[in-house]
Motif scaffolding. Structure first.
Motif, short mmCIF file in Angstrom:
data_model
loop_
_atom_site.label_atom_id
_atom_site.label_comp_id
_atom_site.label_asym_id
_atom_site.label_seq_id
_atom_site.Cartn_x
_atom_site.Cartn_y
_atom_site.Cartn_z
N SER A 1 -16.83 10.31 63.16
CA SER A 1 -16.91 10.43 61.70
C SER A 1 -15.85 11.34 61.12
CB SER A 1 -18.30 10.94 61.29
OG SER A 1 -18.52 12.25 61.81
N ARG B 1 -20.62 11.53 58.26
CA ARG B 1 -21.61 10.48 58.42
C ARG B 1 -22.67 10.88 59.46
NH1 ARG B 1 -18.27 6.85 59.46
NH2 ARG B 1 -18.33 6.93 61.74
N ILE C 1 -26.23 9.17 60.97
CA ILE C 1 -27.03 7.94 60.98
C ILE C 1 -28.45 8.20 61.47
CG2 ILE C 1 -27.22 5.62 61.97
CD1 ILE C 1 -24.17 5.53 62.05
N GLU D 1 -28.69 10.66 50.40
CA GLU D 1 -28.75 9.21 50.60
C GLU D 1 -27.40 8.63 50.98
OE1 GLU D 1 -30.38 7.86 46.93
OE2 GLU D 1 -32.45 8.35 47.49
N SER D 2 -26.32 9.36 50.70
CA SER D 2 -24.97 8.89 51.03
C SER D 2 -24.59 9.18 52.48
CB SER D 2 -23.94 9.54 50.10
OG SER D 2 -24.21 9.26 48.76
N PRO E 1 -25.62 8.39 55.55
CA PRO E 1 -25.47 7.35 56.58
C PRO E 1 -24.31 6.40 56.32
CG PRO E 1 -27.74 7.49 55.79
CD PRO E 1 -26.90 8.26 54.83
N ILE E 2 -23.73 6.38 55.11
CA ILE E 2 -22.71 5.37 54.78
C ILE E 2 -21.35 5.99 54.47
CG2 ILE E 2 -24.38 3.66 53.99
CD1 ILE E 2 -23.79 4.56 51.12
N LEU E 3 -21.18 7.27 54.76
CA LEU E 3 -19.88 7.89 54.50
C LEU E 3 -18.82 7.30 55.42
CD1 LEU E 3 -20.85 11.68 54.16
CD2 LEU E 3 -20.17 10.13 52.33
N PRO E 4 -17.65 6.94 54.89
CA PRO E 4 -16.58 6.43 55.76
C PRO E 4 -15.96 7.56 56.58
CG PRO E 4 -15.82 6.57 53.48
CD PRO E 4 -17.28 6.91 53.46
#
Length: 611
Positions: free
Chosen positions: A175, A538, A540, A561-562, A564-567
């Motif tokens: 990540s 990130r 998960i 909430e962001s 798990p989807i952070l690039p």
């Protein structure tokens, strides 16, 4: 005046319709439902999730962050025909209040809440920059990257606010957490490395479990740092440990994983025994003391303390004194000395009980070895051996309690000899990288604790206010885990208590921790709760997200909430150095300065080059 009215009309987005504590709802004007607004020939990003809104209450400007939005039907025109489809709905924003503008600028925290029908506006550029200006007037700025949703907005933090604090960097593998760690410290070093006061007053120690930072130019050029690539398979680099540290029985309790109630007190007696100090000063004293122990065994006529005890004592000493002929003495004893369990007595030859003591006297008169080497590690092992047999022979201790410690001693000392050197000298370089990649599992558990404990104890003892110490631990779950099953509870408690003391009390002595980990749920909650600044990549695993949520009070619901989807390369910065949590794209560093942890490209290794 007309310009102000025009600006207000463009920037006004709606009004407050609900106030529920820190959460408010805003009804958006129907004319402001487009993605962008046109102002002075420029396209402005309209209000949306993750954006900021200004609420005016008299002369007070309250700032909130949009965490969500939804629509409802506009019942005002339920019996009328709509002139436009957009008039059928009301767009509602859910906003969390963050702070307010004062004469000093933006301040985090809420002094008063808005009222129903208070007008809401977009932030103009100076206000937006003020909200994202995390650098105090007397602080130095450090550029970390750019705002994810506004790439032209640089994110800077103050050196004091960030580095005079404990830092946590968390994220799943791949990540970008190690890259972030390298980025923030590279920026710091580039800013100050040529300052003599920085080199004299600041020290940085990187505990590197995977060897990601040992290459010459990673983070900073090799000319500015010490690199220790420790290895328990072969003697290579050795980290300096002070004589004072290694003379402390607590040190050996850690190395040998001594149990609290029996083995640790035994080690204290062995290490601090002045009587033993005299006995191992020279070879003659040692021989006389060992002979007296063996004669005491013979005199006791005890079935539980017999020939096996004598053989063990001499064999163990023979391992320490490789230049002696003790091995020949052991062979003679095996062949000639016997024990009769019926008569409870020793004899030689054929039932020669009277000749035992003269035989032993003669045997020890022939023992030879050079002077004991001035090697503290060898002397420690001799101390442990002699103290062990002294206590067992005299019935002071139980052999079953101490035997495991005695068996652990040789391999641990051999490993220790390969990775440490007793040295009081201090390097003139203030940046040190310690790689544990080639260290076995036992030393990987102990060395970080030993090193950090020595650094902290020395810093506490000196306690010079201008001196700064920062210990950076990458893959920190290896040493700060609260759920590890590979060690005893006593050892785990001591390890965690040591680091918890550093993180709770270290600030008073100018000592700070930076920890990076892919598993925050493994790390002690006490340690995470004491961190002041967070870089969250990130995550998960639900347990990791919950661990962060329980302990990080700076984050809003949307940021959680962001996670798990952070690039890759994007993180959420939250904490004392940032007035509001922000999502940032970490800035680039030179390829040769990146940590050595890139994922392998399979196609490059598997596919033949085409002509």
């Amino acid at each position: 005046m007309n310009e102000i009215l025009q600006k207000d009309s463009i920037f006004k987005v709606g009004k407050v319709i609900s106030v529920e504590g820190r959460t408010i709802k805003i009804e958006v004007d129907k004319a402001k439902n487009s993605a962008h607004l046109l102002y002075q020939g420029k396209l402005l990003r309209n209000i949306s999730v993750n954006g900021f809104v200004k609420i005016t209450k008299g002369f007070t400007r309250i700032i909130g962050k949009v965490e969500g939005e939804f629509i409802i039907e506009d019942k005002q025109f339920s019996n009328k025909k709509y002139t436009n489809e957009k008039q059928k709905i009301k767009r509602i924003l859910q906003v969390s209040l963050l702070g307010f503008f004062s004469p000093k600028g933006f301040e985090r925290g809420i002094k008063e809440l808005p009222l129903i029908n208070n007008e809401c506006f977009l932030l103009d550029l100076p206000e937006f920059e003020d909200v994202h200006n995390f650098v105090k007037k007397k602080d130095d700025p450090l550029i970390l990257g750019t705002l994810t949703h506004e790439n032209n907005q640089e994110i800077k933090v103050g050196v004091n606010d960030l580095f005079a604090s404990h830092i946590g960097i968390f994220g799943n593998t791949g990540s970008g957490k190690s890259y972030t760690l390298a980025k923030i410290y590279r920026e710091l070093f580039l800013k100050y490395i040529e300052n003599n006061k920085f080199r004299d007053n600041a020290k940085f120690f990187f505990i590197d479990f995977n060897g990601e930072y040992v290459n010459d130019n990673v983070i900073i050029d090799k000319d500015y740092k010490n690199i220790y690539s420790l290895n328990t398979r072969t003697e290579k680099d050795k980290f300096p440990i002070s004589e004072e540290q290694i003379s402390d029985y607590n040190f050996w309790s850690l190395v040998l994983e001594a149990t609290e109630k029996t083995q640790k007190p035994f080690l204290k007696r062995a290490i601090e025994n002045d009587f033993l100090t005299q006995k191992i000063q020279d070879g003659d004293s040692l021989i006389e003391f060992v002979k007296s122990l063996i004669l005491k065994i013979i005199d006791k006529n005890d079935d539980n303390v017999n020939i096996a005890q004598i053989i063990d004592l001499l064999s163990q000493l023979g391992d320490c004194l490789t230049n002696s002929n003790i091995s020949q003495t052991v062979l003679d004893l095996r062949q000639n000395l016997h024990y009769n369990s019926t008569t409870h007595g020793f004899y030689i030859g054929t039932n020669n009980y009277d000749g035992v003591i003269p035989y032993v006297e003669e045997l020890f008169g022939n023992i030879e070895f050079d002077e004991i080497e001035d090697d503290y590690l060898s002397k420690v092992r001799i101390r442990i051996i002699l103290q062990f047999h002294h206590e067992i022979i005299n019935g002071y201790s139980n052999i079953e309690h101490l035997s495991p410690l005695l068996k652990r001693t040789p391999p641990r000392l051999n490993d220790l000899r390969k990775v440490i050197v007793i040295n009081e000298e201090d390097s003139d370089k203030n940046i040190t990288v310690i790689s544990l990649r080639d260290v076995n599992i036992q030393m990987r558990k102990m060395l970080p604790l030993l090193i950090c404990k020595q650094l902290y104890e020395k810093k506490k003892e000196v306690n010079e206010k201008e001196k700064y110490l920062n210990i950076i631990i990458d893959e920190a779950h290896n040493i700060l885990s609260s759920i590890s099953q590979r060690e005893s509870e006593t050892w785990k408690d001591y390890r965690l208590e040591t680091f918890e003391e550093i993180i709770k009390e270290g600030r008073k002595f100018g000592t700070f921790l930076t920890i990076a980990s892919q598993r925050p749920s493994d790390i002690s909650a006490t340690i995470i709760s004491q961190l002041h600044n967070f870089f969250l990549h990130r995550l998960i695993n639900n347990n990791d997200i919950k661990a962060v949520e329980r302990t990080v009070s700076y984050l809003d619901k949307l940021s959680f909430e962001s996670l798990p989807i952070l690039p890759t390369g994007t993180c959420i910065l939250a904490g004392l150095s940032a007035q509001v949590p922000v999502m940032i794209d970490i800035g680039k560093i030179k390829p040769e300065s990146e940590p050595d942890n890139k994922t392998m490209l399979l196609i490059e290794n598997w596919k033949d080059e085409l002509d």
